[in-house]
Design a protein around this motif. Structure first.
Motif, PDB file in Angstrom:
ATOM      1  N   LYS A  70       0.821  -1.217   0.000  1.00  0.00           N
ATOM      2  CA  LYS A  70       0.000   0.000   0.000  1.00  0.00           C
ATOM      3  C   LYS A  70       0.858   1.273   0.000  1.00  0.00           C
ATOM      4  N   ILE A  71       1.965   1.203  -0.718  1.00  0.00           N
ATOM      5  CA  ILE A  71       2.813   2.386  -0.889  1.00  0.00           C
ATOM      6  C   ILE A  71       2.545   2.948  -2.282  1.00  0.00           C
ATOM      7  N   LYS A  72       2.320   4.251  -2.330  1.00  0.00           N
ATOM      8  CA  LYS A  72       2.009   4.883  -3.613  1.00  0.00           C
ATOM      9  C   LYS A  72       3.234   4.843  -4.519  1.00  0.00           C
ATOM     10  N   VAL A  73       3.011   4.484  -5.790  1.00  0.00           N
ATOM     11  CA  VAL A  73       4.155   4.392  -6.701  1.00  0.00           C
ATOM     12  C   VAL A  73       3.775   4.924  -8.085  1.00  0.00           C
ATOM     13  N   VAL A  74       4.676   5.695  -8.662  1.00  0.00           N
ATOM     14  CA  VAL A  74       4.423   6.328  -9.951  1.00  0.00           C
ATOM     15  C   VAL A  74       5.469   5.828 -10.951  1.00  0.00           C
ATOM     16  N   PRO A  75       5.028   5.364 -12.145  1.00  0.00           N
ATOM     17  CA  PRO A  75       5.998   4.857 -13.138  1.00  0.00           C
ATOM     18  C   PRO A  75       6.691   6.008 -13.861  1.00  0.00           C
ATOM     19  N   THR A  76       7.706   6.610 -13.222  1.00  0.00           N
ATOM     20  CA  THR A  76       8.293   7.836 -13.774  1.00  0.00           C
ATOM     21  C   THR A  76       9.182   7.605 -14.995  1.00  0.00           C
ATOM     22  N   GLY A  77       9.833   6.444 -15.077  1.00  0.00           N
ATOM     23  CA  GLY A  77      10.703   6.204 -16.236  1.00  0.00           C
ATOM     24  C   GLY A  77      10.925   4.724 -16.436  1.00  0.00           C
ATOM     25  N   LEU A  78       9.835   4.039 -16.752  1.00  0.00           N
ATOM     26  CA  LEU A  78       9.883   2.572 -16.823  1.00  0.00           C
ATOM     27  C   LEU A  78      10.978   2.063 -17.752  1.00  0.00           C
ATOM     28  N   LYS A  79      11.165   2.748 -18.889  1.00  0.00           N
ATOM     29  CA  LYS A  79      12.144   2.303 -19.877  1.00  0.00           C
ATOM     30  C   LYS A  79      13.549   2.261 -19.278  1.00  0.00           C
ATOM     31  N   HIS A  80      13.805   3.237 -18.397  1.00  0.00           N
ATOM     32  CA  HIS A  80      15.127   3.277 -17.758  1.00  0.00           C
ATOM     33  C   HIS A  80      15.140   2.561 -16.413  1.00  0.00           C
ATOM     34  N   GLY A  81      14.007   1.985 -16.061  1.00  0.00           N
ATOM     35  CA  GLY A  81      13.961   1.199 -14.828  1.00  0.00           C
ATOM     36  C   GLY A  81      13.623   2.004 -13.590  1.00  0.00           C
ATOM     37  N   THR A  82      13.107   3.212 -13.768  1.00  0.00           N
ATOM     38  CA  THR A  82      12.864   4.061 -12.602  1.00  0.00           C
ATOM     39  C   THR A  82      11.386   4.187 -12.262  1.00  0.00           C
TER      40      THR A  82
END
Ligand code: ATP
Ligand code: MG
Length: 402
Positions: A70-82
């Motif tokens: 239940k920790i909020k997570v945002v896919p900020t740079g999936l291509k670079h793994g972030t």
């Protein structure tokens, strides 16, 4: 990767929110270590702001684990793994361990890995490849800690090769030197930077501006900017560079570092602020402030007295006045007294307005503005002593020609 001792983790790296994040990752079997700036600064005892974490899982797995917790997570740079986790309002950048598969001089194609050593090898400088586990265990595969203590900014591996992979590293070299280096600069790195300085034109203007302003915001960036210029790494983007003489004087007198003000201090006095703003894609606000900092008028009258200073503060606004005051390193006069006055005095507002002029029977139009300007000049000349009644009387006197 073998441990290299332990360090004390400062509050943001050891408080409840961080503990919760690391526990969530651990319970999903994900290995996680702090990396980069936060570890470097923790080692030095400097403030830690951004927290970067390297993780052994690919980004989708990291996201799934955080969702379970239940920790909020945002896919900020999936291509670079972030991905960015947000715990109790604090962001954490979690990046999968990576190795470079292909480099093109700026952007690398990366592959995710579970190999800590491979992840370390693609980082730029020895002290940027420091990792710390959540219990403070330190990992230092390239002796970055010793370099940090000695003020040595050293490339991991061959400097030329690392710059060919990513030219931005030339600018990063000088920026990190400004913040963490002690002269002399690493000779191999410096020569490599000089050899590749000609290729910096392909970088994006935004990145160059950001690097430059961050370099200049270091406590004393003078040696770093001189070295950068001597290596030929400044000319392509900033032919207006005029040496560090005024910058050094500014650094000695300013109360607080300000990258853009320092930027103004390294430019030739006759530089075209608009052209520089366009070339470096500065924000409208930055470009405007630069223009006012570089404008020849009004000359800073520091030889005058408090009323003269107040008049200029009122005209320019406190912030821009302080910019110009600090930059006028050659103007004779008591700049300290003027600075203290500017910091402690709030410019008042003209106590009369257009509405007052209309009440006197004037028709709306340019005449009203001109009349208010006259009253304002009179009010300023009187060192802002006239109150509303006195200003109204003056307005009426001028309106009726009495
Ligand atoms: P700061 O945030 O104070 O500038 P930092 O070291 O955290 O310092 P970032 O730009 O946030 O710098 O990058 C985080 C880490 O990623 C760096 O410490 C470094 O290990 C790696 N890194 C970033 N940019 C590059 C690059 N261009 N080449 C190689 N490694 C890089
Ligand atoms: Mg960082």
């Amino acid at each position: 990767m073998t441990p290299a001792g332990t360090i004390a983790l400062p509050a943001p790296m050891s408080d409840g929110a961080t503990t919760r994040l690391f526990a969530a990752l651990a319970s999903a079997g994900i290995g996680a270590r702090f990396v980069g700036g936060c570890v470097r600064n923790a080692v030095l005892g400097r403030d830690v702001d951004d927290i970067d974490v390297a993780v052994t899982s690919p980004p989708e797995t990291t996201m799934a684990a955080l969702k379970v917790a239940k920790i909020k997570v945002v896919p900020t740079g999936l291509k670079h793994g972030t991905v960015t986790a947000i715990v109790e309002g604090r962001p954490y950048e979690l990046t999968s361990l990576r190795r470079d598969v292909e480099t093109d001089g700026r952007h690398a194609v990366v592959a995710f890995t579970d190999d800590w050593q491979a992840d370390a090898e693609r980082r730029d400088f020895t002290f940027n490849a420091l990792y710390a586990a959540s219990d403070g265990t330190l990992y230092d595969p390239f002796d970055g800690r010793a370099d940090l203590a000695a003020g040595k900014v050293r490339f991991i591996g061959d400097a030329d090769r690392r710059i060919v992979e990513d030219r931005l590293r030339v600018l990063r070299f000088f920026r990190f030197h400004a913040w963490y280096g002690t002269p002399p600069l690493d000779d191999a790195a410096l020569k490599a930077c000089a050899r590749h300085a000609g290729a910096l034109g392909d970088l994006s203007a935004e990145r160059v501006a950001k690097e430059l302003l961050r370099l200049l915001a270091a406590p004393d960036p003078s040696d770093a900017i001189e070295a950068m210029s001597a290596a030929g790494a400044l000319a392509r983007w900033l032919p207006e560079y005029d040496g560090s003489r005024r910058l050094r004087a500014l650094v000695a007198r300013e109360p607080k570092a300000d990258g853009l003000r320092r930027f103004a201090a390294i430019l030739r006095a006759d530089s075209d602020a608009t052209a520089i703003g366009k070339r470096l894609k500065l924000s409208t606000q930055q470009a405007l402030r630069l223009e006012i900092m570089l404008a020849p008028e009004p000359a800073m009258d520091l030889a005058g007295d408090a009323p003269a200073w107040r008049a200029q503060i009122y005209r320019l606004g406190t912030k821009l006045y302080i910019d110009r005051l600090l930059l006028a390193v050659e103007a004779p006069g008591d700049w300290r007294a003027a600075l203290a006055l500017a910091a402690g005095w709030t410019p008042p507002e003209l106590p009369v307005s257009g509405g007052d002029a209309l009440k006197l029977g004037l028709k709306p139009g340019p005449k009203v503005g001109a009349l208010l300007d006259e009253v304002e000049r009179w009010w300023i000349a009187g060192d802002f002593a006239a109150d509303r009644d006195a200003c109204l009387a003056e307005l009426e006197r001028r309106a009726t020609g009495a």
